[in-house]
Design an enzyme around this catalytic site. Sequence first.
Site, PDB file in Angstrom:
ATOM      1  N   ASN A  43       0.828  -1.202   0.000  1.00  0.00           N
ATOM      2  CA  ASN A  43       0.000   0.000   0.000  1.00  0.00           C
ATOM      3  C   ASN A  43       0.860   1.249   0.000  1.00  0.00           C
ATOM      4  OD1 ASN A  43      -2.538  -1.339   0.069  1.00  0.00           O
ATOM      5  ND2 ASN A  43      -2.213  -1.790   2.217  1.00  0.00           N
ATOM      6  N   CYS A  44       0.230   2.358  -0.348  1.00  0.00           N
ATOM      7  CA  CYS A  44       0.873   3.660  -0.409  1.00  0.00           C
ATOM      8  C   CYS A  44       1.654   3.928   0.874  1.00  0.00           C
ATOM      9  CB  CYS A  44      -0.202   4.723  -0.613  1.00  0.00           C
ATOM     10  SG  CYS A  44       0.439   6.371  -0.867  1.00  0.00           S
ATOM     11  N   PRO A  45       2.853   4.403   0.790  1.00  0.00           N
ATOM     12  CA  PRO A  45       3.585   4.920  -0.366  1.00  0.00           C
ATOM     13  C   PRO A  45       4.554   3.913  -0.981  1.00  0.00           C
ATOM     14  CG  PRO A  45       4.763   5.587   1.582  1.00  0.00           C
ATOM     15  CD  PRO A  45       3.557   4.755   2.040  1.00  0.00           C
TER      16      PRO A  45
END
Length: 75
Positions: free
Chosen positions: A13-15
């Site tokens: 998941n981000c980042p």
Amino acid sequence: MHFDRELDVKGLNCPLPILRTKKALAEMSAGEVLHVLATDPGAVKDFEAFARQTGNELLSRTETGKSFEFFIRRK
């Protein structure tokens, strides 16, 4: 589409997808194409913004179910 290197960031998941893409592109030569596989739903907006901010070219993006595929040409 032809690509020079593939990066699988599925499940991250981000980042992390952007950070790993940035690192991979830094190791590539100008004009080479990176193929990225991701599952993060925010990846579409993240990769579009990343391309605009860095000057790398987002050649294409596709969505298949919950999976995303990006082709990015290094500037």
